[in-house]
Design a protein around this motif. Structure first.
Motif, mmCIF file in Angstrom:
data_model
loop_
_atom_site.group_PDB
_atom_site.id
_atom_site.type_symbol
_atom_site.label_atom_id
_atom_site.label_comp_id
_atom_site.label_asym_id
_atom_site.label_seq_id
_atom_site.Cartn_x
_atom_site.Cartn_y
_atom_site.Cartn_z
ATOM 1 N N TYR A 1 0.832 -1.190 0.000
ATOM 2 C CA TYR A 1 0.000 0.000 0.000
ATOM 3 C C TYR A 1 0.872 1.248 0.000
ATOM 4 N N ASP A 2 0.303 2.326 -0.490
ATOM 5 C CA ASP A 2 0.984 3.616 -0.349
ATOM 6 C C ASP A 2 1.050 3.994 1.131
ATOM 7 N N LEU B 1 -5.827 9.411 -3.155
ATOM 8 C CA LEU B 1 -4.930 8.433 -3.764
ATOM 9 C C LEU B 1 -5.660 7.397 -4.598
ATOM 10 N N LYS C 1 -5.189 2.044 -2.326
ATOM 11 C CA LYS C 1 -3.882 2.643 -2.029
ATOM 12 C C LYS C 1 -3.658 2.845 -0.534
ATOM 13 N N VAL C 2 -4.743 2.863 0.231
ATOM 14 C CA VAL C 2 -4.665 3.088 1.675
ATOM 15 C C VAL C 2 -5.329 1.927 2.396
ATOM 16 N N GLU D 1 -12.956 4.288 -0.379
ATOM 17 C CA GLU D 1 -11.765 3.994 -1.182
ATOM 18 C C GLU D 1 -10.672 3.223 -0.427
ATOM 19 N N CYS D 2 -10.762 3.150 0.891
ATOM 20 C CA CYS D 2 -9.704 2.459 1.640
ATOM 21 C C CYS D 2 -10.027 0.979 1.790
ATOM 22 N N TYR E 1 4.377 -1.087 3.009
ATOM 23 C CA TYR E 1 3.916 0.282 2.870
ATOM 24 C C TYR E 1 5.042 1.200 2.408
ATOM 25 N N ASP E 2 4.632 2.326 1.821
ATOM 26 C CA ASP E 2 5.567 3.424 1.584
ATOM 27 C C ASP E 2 5.587 4.352 2.797
#
Length: 451
Positions: free
Chosen positions: A44-45, A66, A70-71, A110-111, A138-139
């Motif tokens: 994930y970001d 995002l 992505k989250v 969106e998560c 993760y980033d």
């Protein structure tokens, strides 16, 4: 034998829809909870550990921006509580059903909501591992895990909460249901309210219920038969002198006994006795008979953090007090009660932290240095009874950060309205959605641009 299965939902369906995820576009992945199942790994970001007030606010900030998948928010509980309302429930002012909603309703569509808990952190390799054995890469990582309530640390307390109707606690969603009946049922004797010898969330809560209960006793005509005692581990009644002075006066005028440096260590509910360690002479204990006992439990950071390279010697996440960026790992941020930021642990503090982390995390993601500074803002609406509140607002090093151009150290009905009616709406409609960054803007506005 069929194995138990756990559902992980990507929340892309409407909160109205309950019966047909496929028809509504929900993406559902089924994983066996059997130890034999293949472990999952996903990247994930941003991974957010903890879906409470802070976690949901940041998820609502970043996930829509995002995009889908992505989250991730790792949160094991299906129910999200507005914990500042627990005091009002305990006092009989609000109903318990007003304190909570479903976790899925406060997280953005969106998560990815991972209904599990993180059990280990590996910030050197940018990953966390869940209780189910899944690894999440993760980033960027946000840790917002809140505090752990350690009722078990007080000898006999867990048994007393289960078996004695006179023992209650506003800090737990279940135990708070006992508080108002205990206030109503006591007819005479000692009503004791405690403050533990550990960090706590909402440090004013232990004495708020003391004042509200005393007010109830007076209205019920039984105050002269009840000795109200506030036993605190602290050397002061409140850590900020501006607010401590009027609180001391309230206790004096209403004949509330304040025993400082008294730490609850045992509850003997079969004999209705509470045992306190005298912290200034730690080898000595003193016990009191009780007819009602409200306990604020010892607290700590969640045990899953203990020993991690993210925490200090006290097991709290180490962050830069200004930027809330981790002191060792620049792609990690901390928010809320589980960090070592030196301010009171409240939902109000999180509101101010939302704007700081939103800005600074965005900058770091763009390869820049964080610039937004948190001033330690926190707030404690001290309910003192008679529909009045002392609205304590302060920041780092005891700085006074009051919003309104009035004397907020004075108990006022207007502040009661704010606490009881306005703040719950602010929480549900703005804070958990990431839209409320604290009252800093209004403080400057009311003071003509001078903070």
């Amino acid at each position: 034998m069929a194995c138990t299965r756990t559902v992980f939902l990507r929340l892309s369906c409407s909160v109205r829809d309950k019966w047909s995820p496929k028809a509504l576009g929900c993406q559902v992945a089924w994983f066996s909870s059997s130890p034999a199942r293949e472990q999952q790994e996903k990247k994930y970001d941003i991974v957010i550990v903890g879906g409470g007030c802070a976690g949901s606010a940041i998820a609502n900030k970043f996930a829509p921006y995002l995009g889908q998948g992505k989250v991730a928010v790792v949160e094991p509980h299906e129910t999200h509580y507005y914990q500042p309302m627990f005091t009002l429930v305990g006092a009989g002012i609000k109903d318990h059903k007003q304190t909570h909603t479903q976790t899925k309703d406060v997280l953005p569509d969106e998560c990815d909501w991972i209904k599990d808990k993180v059990t280990s952190f590996d910030p050197n390799n940018n990953s966390v591992t869940t209780a189910g054995g899944d690894k999440l890469k993760y980033d960027y990582l946000l840790v917002s895990m809140g505090l752990q309530l350690n009722y078990h640390s007080v000898k006999g307390l867990e048994e007393a909460l289960k078996e004695d109707p006179a023992v209650c606690s506003n800090y737990h969603w279940q135990h708070v249901k006992k508080t108002h009946p205990a206030i109503e049922n006591i007819q005479s004797g000692n009503a004791i309210f405690t403050f533990p010898n550990t960090p706590v969330k909402c440090a004013g809560a232990p004495q708020k219920i003391c004042y509200l209960a005393e007010n109830n006793f007076s209205k019920a005509g039984k105050r002269d038969r009840i000795n109200v005692m506030y036993n605190t581990s602290l050397p002061v009644i409140f850590g900020i002198p501006r607010y401590a002075a009027p609180l001391e006066e309230i206790c004096k005028n209403r004949n509330i006994t304040v025993n400082k440096r008294h730490n609850l260590v045992e509850v003997d509910h079969k004999n209705n006795r509470a045992v306190f360690q005298l912290l200034d002479t730690p080898t000595e204990n003193v016990s009191f008979e009780y007819s009602m006992l409200h306990v604020s439990p010892p607290m700590s950071s969640p045990k899953e953090l203990w020993g991690s390279s993210l925490v200090d010697e006290t097991n709290f996440v180490t962050v830069n007090r200004d930027t809330l960026q981790h002191t060792k790992y620049p792609n990690v941020f901390g928010m809320g009660d589980c960090t070592n930021a030196p301010t009171a642990k409240t939902a109000a503090a999180i509101s101010a932290q939302v704007g700081v982390v939103n800005k600074n995390l965005s900058l770091v993601m763009d390869g820049k240095q964080p610039t937004r500074k948190y001033d330690g803002y926190t707030s404690c609406p001290l309910l003192v009874g008679n529909h009045k509140v002392i609205m304590a607002e302060f920041g780092y090093d005891g700085s006074i950060l009051e919003t309104f151009p009035i004397n907020q150290a004075k108990a006022m009905r207007s502040m009661y309205f704010m606490k009881v009616h306005f703040m719950p709406q602010l929480y549900w409609q703005m804070l958990v959605k990431g839209l409320w960054h604290g009252p800093g803007f209004f403080r400057k506005l009311f003071r003509f641009g001078v903070a």
